[in-house]
Design an enzyme around this catalytic site. Structure first.
Site, PDB file in Angstrom:
ATOM      1  N   LYS A  56      59.463 -31.077  10.746  1.00  0.00           N
ATOM      2  CA  LYS A  56      58.468 -31.236   9.673  1.00  0.00           C
ATOM      3  C   LYS A  56      59.063 -31.002   8.273  1.00  0.00           C
ATOM      4  CE  LYS A  56      56.657 -26.495   9.832  1.00  0.00           C
ATOM      5  NZ  LYS A  56      57.070 -26.072   8.511  1.00  0.00           N
ATOM      6  N   THR A  57      59.983 -30.026   8.147  1.00  0.00           N
ATOM      7  CA  THR A  57      60.558 -29.764   6.822  1.00  0.00           C
ATOM      8  C   THR A  57      61.338 -30.970   6.330  1.00  0.00           C
ATOM      9  OG1 THR A  57      60.730 -27.430   7.438  1.00  0.00           O
ATOM     10  CG2 THR A  57      61.912 -28.121   5.468  1.00  0.00           C
TER      11      THR A  57
ATOM     12  N   ASP B  65      52.664 -27.416   3.152  1.00  0.00           N
ATOM     13  CA  ASP B  65      53.298 -27.049   4.417  1.00  0.00           C
ATOM     14  C   ASP B  65      52.478 -25.945   5.096  1.00  0.00           C
ATOM     15  OD1 ASP B  65      55.172 -26.969   6.446  1.00  0.00           O
ATOM     16  OD2 ASP B  65      56.584 -25.709   5.347  1.00  0.00           O
ATOM     17  N   GLU B  66      52.594 -25.828   6.436  1.00  0.00           N
ATOM     18  CA  GLU B  66      51.896 -24.798   7.217  1.00  0.00           C
ATOM     19  C   GLU B  66      50.397 -24.788   6.896  1.00  0.00           C
ATOM     20  OE1 GLU B  66      53.450 -23.520   9.540  1.00  0.00           O
ATOM     21  OE2 GLU B  66      55.534 -23.130   9.023  1.00  0.00           O
TER      22      GLU B  66
ATOM     23  N   GLN C 128      49.978 -23.494  16.328  1.00  0.00           N
ATOM     24  CA  GLN C 128      50.795 -22.391  15.799  1.00  0.00           C
ATOM     25  C   GLN C 128      50.055 -21.597  14.727  1.00  0.00           C
ATOM     26  OE1 GLN C 128      55.224 -23.055  15.546  1.00  0.00           O
ATOM     27  NE2 GLN C 128      54.598 -25.207  15.550  1.00  0.00           N
TER      28      GLN C 128
ATOM     29  N   ARG D 108      60.225 -21.061  20.843  1.00  0.00           N
ATOM     30  CA  ARG D 108      61.402 -20.621  20.087  1.00  0.00           C
ATOM     31  C   ARG D 108      62.679 -20.877  20.889  1.00  0.00           C
ATOM     32  NH1 ARG D 108      59.452 -21.661  16.072  1.00  0.00           N
ATOM     33  NH2 ARG D 108      57.749 -22.292  17.413  1.00  0.00           N
TER      34      ARG D 108
END
Length: 672
Positions: A28-29, A214-215, A245, A605
């Site tokens: 995504k970044t 973002d987020e 998340q 993770r």
């Protein structure tokens, strides 16, 4: 590496509101970075008309660096990349007069706010530290919900609301009188201003013509409203988020803001990023099946082009100490067998209190580690206090230790007394502790102050004498010293709540147990003298305070909350028990969905290997309990899990083959 079709679509769609539903590890970044580059180089946007916002300074800094590398600093001039709160602060500075603030307003941090609320409570209610903290949290909640004092309606679930609402009114009045605002005002005030003043709203919509967030699943009510007001009816924005998340409801985050977008922007285009570039297939399959137990507005399923991978393991410890020892033994074994790095490993847990026992196991095996997003055991004030007493016992010239404990707990030795001791120490070229035994001190201090200093001096000297008389005497001497200073009573007086005091007492008891174990020795380790014990603990304290680089070769310890956005080749998800994960509070409140999202974050993770651990017995509040296996383990696909207690016995032939393979590997390592 080229963008995949979904990523490319997310980058190039700029004609309307866009929600990029970005699964864990889906890049995504990179999509945000590439989209900003596309807006500037292909779509005719000027950099100073674009803003990208996220939640942490670290994330904003990383995003800014990536964009600079991609476009060059010259092409990024004027681009806004910041946290929500930094953007809000900039807006307030530019609109200070409109908001009724004088230039040079003050920003109150949590401690400033707490001090102001404490002063206000003196005139209104007899409040202890815990009540003031609750009031502070309640005001923060009201501000995040965009409720000014006059709009607050008392809630039956919060019996203190009527009194708290009055204090909220007084608090805001005092902030205004001080020309100050607090952290939550940085979002609340700009949002209200945009809502109430059309010309200001139009001005900011002209300044920010394309907005990226973002987020997005972590936004609260006021942040969501700020976004809506900044983008206006044109809806030129891209928000990136993942409802699976969303793990911050305790600080106001509302994952339902993702669904609200469709109501407020009917033309919203939803683009799903489902290809994961982080984890092997078996880990992703398990994550998908786990999170499918939560309700979803937007369905998505992660997939990977990588190999399927080895089974997920579940291993048991006899108790919590054995659980930690087994994790450390696994790391040591894999380091030897597979030549892995310590930095490849992460130990993830639900609560910071779980870290202590893993710290001890790693330390006992001389394995370097780093705690992220939590306080190291040795950084806790109560541990530092007792360690300072021990430092002074073995080294009377340790002035730093002396200054830390001379009046902790309070024993009537104030700043003036310490100043006079310091002056005489300087004059006679002595340590502070040696000066306390100097005959000239009596003439400089009041009788009571001199007596208090002598009592402290005799305590340290007596403990030092007893500690030199063998392991048994040293253990008893340390225990007697802690009891004689009434440290437990001091913790109850100085802590915010009885629960906080009990946790701090538990830490002191744990430190004493470490000291005692090292003094007495064990079958594996020879007994140490008191000065050897203190030297070992002080070294560990110094190492825990070093701000080492993230890529250094250390095992990473962190909470599940802190692990979000990170990835590790090998992950241990520890304490997989009902009451720990899911947390008991969530079980009691029938609020399991966020705990499941936390477990999902932990699972995703892991890149190559994932191991779950739990204890068959665990000490809780002085009792030994037999915890149940976490429901989340039972929700995973059982064909993909290797339960240690359900394995078939290994045949002699298999054991022989394994031994020969290990010997061959050892020979190869020695040859190299």
């Amino acid at each position: 590496m080229q963008l995949n079709p979904q990523q490319q679509g997310a980058v190039e769609y700029i004609s309307g509101p866009t929600l990029v539903l970005a699964g864990a590890g889906s890049g995504k970044t990179r999509v945000i970075t590439e989209k900003i580059a596309y807006l500037i180089t292909q779509a005719g946007y000027k950099a100073n008309h674009i803003a990208a916002v996220t939640f942490t300074n670290k994330a904003a800094r990383e995003m800014r660096e990536r964009i600079s590398q991609r476009l060059g600093r010259k092409n990024c001039r004027g681009l806004r990349v910041s946290t929500f709160h930094t953007l809000g602060l900039d807006m307030i500075r530019r609109e200070a007069a409109m908001l009724g603030f004088k230039p040079g307003f003050s920003l109150f941090d949590d401690q400033d706010s707490f001090a102001l609320l404490s002063a206000l409570c003196e005139d209104t209610i007899d409040a202890d530290k815990a009540v003031i903290q609750r009031l502070q949290q309640r005001i923060s909640h009201w501000k995040n919900a965009m409720l000014l004092p006059e709009h607050v309606q008392p809630d039956d679930k919060h019996p203190d609301d009527a009194v708290f609402a009055e204090l909220y009114t007084a608090y805001q009045r005092h902030l205004k009188a001080c020309n100050a605002l607090d952290f939550d005002d940085l979002i609340l005030l700009p949002t209200l201003l945009l809502k109430q003043v059309p010309e200001v709203r139009q001005r900011w919509q002209q300044r920010i013509r394309y907005l990226l967030v973002d987020e997005y699943q972590d936004t609260n009510t006021s942040q969501y409203e700020l976004v809506r007001l900044l983008v206006g009816e044109r809806g030129r924005f891209t928000v990136v988020g993942d409802d699976d998340q969303s793990i911050y409801s305790w600080r106001g985050a509302q994952p339902e803001n993702l669904a609200l977008l469709q109501q407020h922007f009917p033309s919203l285009k939803v683009i799903k990023l489902e290809q994961n570039y982080r984890s092997v297939g078996r880990i992703l399959k398990s994550a998908n099946i786990l999170i499918a137990n939560n309700p979803h507005v937007f369905e998505k399923e992660l997939f990977s082009a990588m190999e399927y991978g080895q089974p997920l393991r579940v291993i048991f410890g006899k108790n919590e100490e054995n659980e930690a020892e087994r994790v450390v033994a696994e790391i040591i074994r894999e380091r030897f067998m597979d030549s892995t790095r310590y930095g490849d490993y992460a130990i993830l847990y639900r609560g910071n209190h779980q870290a202590r026992i893993f710290e001890k196991a790693l330390m006992n095996n001389r394995i370097p580690y780093k705690i992220t997003g939590g306080q190291s055991f040795f950084a806790r004030a109560e541990v530092k206090d007792i360690l300072a007493y021990l430092r002074l016992v073995v080294n009377p010239n340790d002035d730093n230790a002396f200054l830390r404990i001379i009046n902790t707990p309070r024993r009537g030795i104030g700043p003036q007394t310490i100043e006079r001791i310091g002056q005489l120490a300087h004059q006679e070229n002595l340590s502070l502790f040696a000066t306390c035994q100097h005959s000239g001190l009596k003439t400089l201090l009041a009788t009571r102050a001199f007596q208090d200093v002598q009592e402290f001096t005799q305590l340290i000297l007596h403990t030092a004498r007893e500690s030199d008389s063998g392991e048994q005497h040293a253990t008893q001497a340390v225990k007697a010293m802690i009891q004689s200073i009434h440290y437990e009573d001091w913790l109850f007086e100085s802590s915010g709540s009885p629960a906080a005091a009990e946790m701090r007492i538990k830490n002191v008891n744990e430190l004493f147990r470490w000291v005692s174990d090292m003094l007495m020795g064990s079958p594996e380790n020879d007994p140490l003298s008191i000065d050897q014990v203190v030297a070992k603990l002080v070294l560990r304290d110094m190492l825990s305070r070093q701000d080492e680089e993230d890529d250094s070769d250390q095992v990473q310890l962190m909470t599940l909350h802190s692990s979000k956005g990170l990835e590790f080749p090998y992950v241990f998800l520890v304490g997989m028990e009902e009451g720990l994960l899911p947390h008991q509070t969530s079980i009691d409140n029938d609020d399991i969905e966020e705990e499941r999202r936390l477990a999902y974050v932990g699972v995703t993770r892991a890149q190559r290997k994932l191991t779950f651990t739990l204890a068959k017995q665990r000490r809780q509040y002085g009792e030994t309990v037999r915890p149940e296996v976490s429901r989340f383990l039972m929700e995973l696909p059982q064909d993909d899990i290797d339960w240690e207690d359900q394995r078939k016995p290994v045949s002699k032939e298999e054991q022989q083959a394994k031994t020969e393979s290990n010997v061959a590997r050892l020979r190869e390592m020695l040859r190299k």
